[in-house]
Design a protein around this motif. Structure first.
Motif, mmCIF file in Angstrom:
data_model
loop_
_atom_site.group_PDB
_atom_site.id
_atom_site.type_symbol
_atom_site.label_atom_id
_atom_site.label_comp_id
_atom_site.label_asym_id
_atom_site.label_seq_id
_atom_site.Cartn_x
_atom_site.Cartn_y
_atom_site.Cartn_z
ATOM 1 N N ILE A 178 0.859 -1.187 0.000
ATOM 2 C CA ILE A 178 0.000 0.000 0.000
ATOM 3 C C ILE A 178 0.894 1.236 0.000
ATOM 4 N N ASP A 179 0.681 2.119 -0.967
ATOM 5 C CA ASP A 179 1.530 3.307 -1.095
ATOM 6 C C ASP A 179 1.301 4.277 0.062
ATOM 7 N N ASP A 180 2.417 4.723 0.669
ATOM 8 C CA ASP A 180 2.424 5.708 1.748
ATOM 9 C C ASP A 180 1.393 5.377 2.836
ATOM 10 N N PHE A 181 1.449 4.140 3.301
ATOM 11 C CA PHE A 181 0.485 3.724 4.329
ATOM 12 C C PHE A 181 0.747 4.439 5.652
ATOM 13 N N LYS A 182 1.996 4.806 5.908
ATOM 14 C CA LYS A 182 2.307 5.540 7.138
ATOM 15 C C LYS A 182 1.573 6.885 7.150
ATOM 16 N N GLY A 183 1.559 7.568 5.989
ATOM 17 C CA GLY A 183 0.830 8.826 5.908
ATOM 18 C C GLY A 183 -0.659 8.636 6.120
ATOM 19 N N GLU A 240 -1.959 -6.000 -12.965
ATOM 20 C CA GLU A 240 -2.404 -4.702 -13.477
ATOM 21 C C GLU A 240 -3.906 -4.516 -13.247
ATOM 22 N N ARG A 241 -4.692 -5.554 -13.462
ATOM 23 C CA ARG A 241 -6.133 -5.457 -13.194
ATOM 24 C C ARG A 241 -6.379 -5.180 -11.713
ATOM 25 N N LEU A 242 -5.599 -5.821 -10.860
ATOM 26 C CA LEU A 242 -5.740 -5.623 -9.422
ATOM 27 C C LEU A 242 -5.372 -4.183 -9.031
ATOM 28 N N ARG A 243 -4.294 -3.632 -9.610
ATOM 29 C CA ARG A 243 -3.886 -2.250 -9.309
ATOM 30 C C ARG A 243 -4.995 -1.268 -9.673
ATOM 31 N N VAL A 244 -5.586 -1.465 -10.845
ATOM 32 C CA VAL A 244 -6.657 -0.567 -11.313
ATOM 33 C C VAL A 244 -7.891 -0.699 -10.417
ATOM 34 N N VAL A 260 -6.402 9.079 -3.330
ATOM 35 C CA VAL A 260 -7.024 7.788 -2.997
ATOM 36 C C VAL A 260 -5.931 6.753 -2.761
ATOM 37 N N LEU A 261 -6.350 5.613 -2.203
ATOM 38 C CA LEU A 261 -5.415 4.525 -1.906
ATOM 39 C C LEU A 261 -4.940 3.882 -3.198
ATOM 40 N N THR A 262 -3.628 3.588 -3.271
ATOM 41 C CA THR A 262 -3.051 2.922 -4.442
ATOM 42 C C THR A 262 -2.107 1.811 -4.004
ATOM 43 N N LEU A 263 -1.780 0.941 -4.975
ATOM 44 C CA LEU A 263 -0.877 -0.187 -4.727
ATOM 45 C C LEU A 263 0.320 -0.120 -5.655
ATOM 46 N N SER A 264 1.463 -0.523 -5.123
ATOM 47 C CA SER A 264 2.637 -0.817 -5.941
ATOM 48 C C SER A 264 2.855 -2.319 -5.892
ATOM 49 N N ILE A 265 3.207 -2.924 -7.053
ATOM 50 C CA ILE A 265 3.268 -4.382 -7.142
ATOM 51 C C ILE A 265 4.566 -4.800 -7.818
ATOM 52 N N ALA A 292 9.147 -0.364 -8.482
ATOM 53 C CA ALA A 292 7.839 0.273 -8.656
ATOM 54 C C ALA A 292 7.696 1.472 -7.731
ATOM 55 N N LYS A 293 8.257 1.401 -6.544
ATOM 56 C CA LYS A 293 8.195 2.512 -5.586
ATOM 57 C C LYS A 293 9.038 3.695 -6.076
ATOM 58 N N THR A 294 10.247 3.413 -6.529
ATOM 59 C CA THR A 294 11.153 4.504 -6.938
ATOM 60 C C THR A 294 10.703 5.156 -8.241
ATOM 61 N N GLN A 295 9.913 4.457 -9.043
ATOM 62 C CA GLN A 295 9.475 5.001 -10.325
ATOM 63 C C GLN A 295 8.091 5.656 -10.243
ATOM 64 N N GLY A 296 7.655 6.012 -9.033
ATOM 65 C CA GLY A 296 6.439 6.808 -8.887
ATOM 66 C C GLY A 296 5.283 6.135 -8.180
ATOM 67 N N ARG A 297 5.402 4.862 -7.819
ATOM 68 C CA ARG A 297 4.331 4.131 -7.113
ATOM 69 C C ARG A 297 3.101 3.958 -8.017
ATOM 70 N N ASN A 298 2.107 3.257 -7.489
ATOM 71 C CA ASN A 298 0.869 2.986 -8.236
ATOM 72 C C ASN A 298 1.196 2.378 -9.603
ATOM 73 N N ARG A 299 2.054 1.341 -9.578
ATOM 74 C CA ARG A 299 2.459 0.705 -10.824
ATOM 75 C C ARG A 299 2.885 -0.741 -10.567
ATOM 76 N N VAL A 300 3.015 -1.498 -11.644
ATOM 77 C CA VAL A 300 3.443 -2.898 -11.597
ATOM 78 C C VAL A 300 4.806 -3.011 -12.258
ATOM 79 N N GLU A 301 5.740 -3.674 -11.564
ATOM 80 C CA GLU A 301 7.072 -3.922 -12.124
ATOM 81 C C GLU A 301 7.385 -5.421 -12.044
ATOM 82 N N VAL A 302 8.134 -5.890 -13.030
ATOM 83 C CA VAL A 302 8.488 -7.311 -13.120
ATOM 84 C C VAL A 302 9.998 -7.458 -13.082
ATOM 85 N N TRP A 303 10.469 -8.458 -12.348
ATOM 86 C CA TRP A 303 11.902 -8.758 -12.337
ATOM 87 C C TRP A 303 12.241 -9.517 -13.616
#
Length: 304
Positions: A178-183, A240-244, A260-265, A292-303
């Motif tokens: 969850i992006d910026d859950f501390k905030g 990606e469907r889950l993020r949206v 609003v609440l967003t996810l990084s995956i 995904a966090k360093t590139q702006g959050r609310n996104r999906v990244e693959v190794w």
């Protein structure tokens, strides 16, 4: 007094008492043959006398204890030559077979005790089994979200990677944060944060679970799933469907740039299950999530 007690005992229980002596004052106190034997043994120093014997078709237990001459006894027995401390007679207690031994009651009570014991042991066994199940659940389930925890996830991933588990079929761990859950927590409070975690856990478990898959709480605001029988492209499309879907829920997040609440995956994958360890797959998924966090959050990244 002894005669009165003897009468009452005989009437109520069948146990009879008899006062006798080698030199009785009353005819009814004259000794029987076996009583003579007992009285003579007392004069030779015996402290008591007891025998089992048979009378007709019944068995009786005979017991006699000595009566010694005491000061009050000399009023009547001095003239018979008794002195203080002499054995002057005995008290007899024959117990006839008319006093039944409660075999039936004892057998019934022992049976009931046995049944109760078996029932107790069975009940105890069930309680222990339930307690073990409860302890196992507490050990591998997250108390807040009621889904499996990190320990269960690692055990499951380790088992999935064993060589004998569907060799050469794809597997992809997917790590969500969850992006910026501390905030979110700082702005709305811990109670709102806990409610948010439970809501996200239910959605993720529904979307990522089933068909042999499951979702787990990885720690804090992170969730993880093992997507079995799924290629990397299929796992990316599902993520990606889950993020949206989470974005479109519109859960207010005052500290998020999206409002609003967003996810990084982050996703890692293996085409077969013999070449990667569970530690390596987890590290790859964590690295993809960090990107995904360093590139702006609310996104999906693959190794890759």
């Amino acid at each position: 007094m002894t005669r009165l007690l003897s009468k009452l005992a005989a009437e109520r229980t069948g146990v009879q008492f008899h006062i006798t002596s080698l030199r009785p004052l009353r005819p009814e106190n004259a000794p029987f043959a076996w009583e003579i034997e007992a009285l003579q043994s007392f004069e030779q120093g015996a402290k008591e006398w007891a025998r089992f014997s048979t009378e007709g078709d019944r068995q009786v237990y005979r017991y006699m204890a000595p009566l010694f001459t005491e000061e009050p006894c000399l009023k009547c027995h001095r003239k018979d030559g008794y002195q203080l401390g002499d054995v002057r007679g005995g008290s007899v207690s024959p117990c006839p077979s008319s006093v039944p031994y409660p075999w039936l009651e004892l057998m019934a009570s022992h049976a009931l005790v046995g049944i109760a014991g078996v029932g107790f042991i069975g009940s105890l066994g069930q309680r222990l089994q339930h307690a073990q199940q409860d302890l196992r659940r507490q050990a591998v389930f997250d108390a807040l979200t009621n889904i499996p925890n990190r320990r269960f996830f690692i055990e499951h991933l380790f088992q999935e990677l064993q060589p004998d588990r569907h060799e050469q079929r794809p597997l992809a761990p997917i790590l969500c944060d969850i992006d910026d859950f501390k905030g979110y927590n700082d702005a709305l409070g811990q109670e709102a944060g806990d409610h948010c975690l439970r809501t996200l856990a239910a959605i993720l478990d529904k979307r990522l679970g089933g068909d042999g898959r499951f979702c787990a709480r990885y720690g804090g605001e992170e969730f993880v799933a093992v997507l079995t029988e799924m290629t990397l492209d299929e796992a990316r499309a599902l993520a990606e469907r889950l993020r949206v879907e989470i974005l479109e829920l519109g859960i207010w997040h005052p500290a998020s740039p999206h409002g609003v609440l967003t996810l990084s995956i982050g996703i890692a994958a293996t085409s077969g299950r013999g070449g990667s360890s569970y530690e390596t797959l987890i590290q790859h998924a964590e690295a993809a999530l960090a990107r995904a966090k360093t590139q702006g959050r609310n996104r999906v990244e693959v190794w890759l």
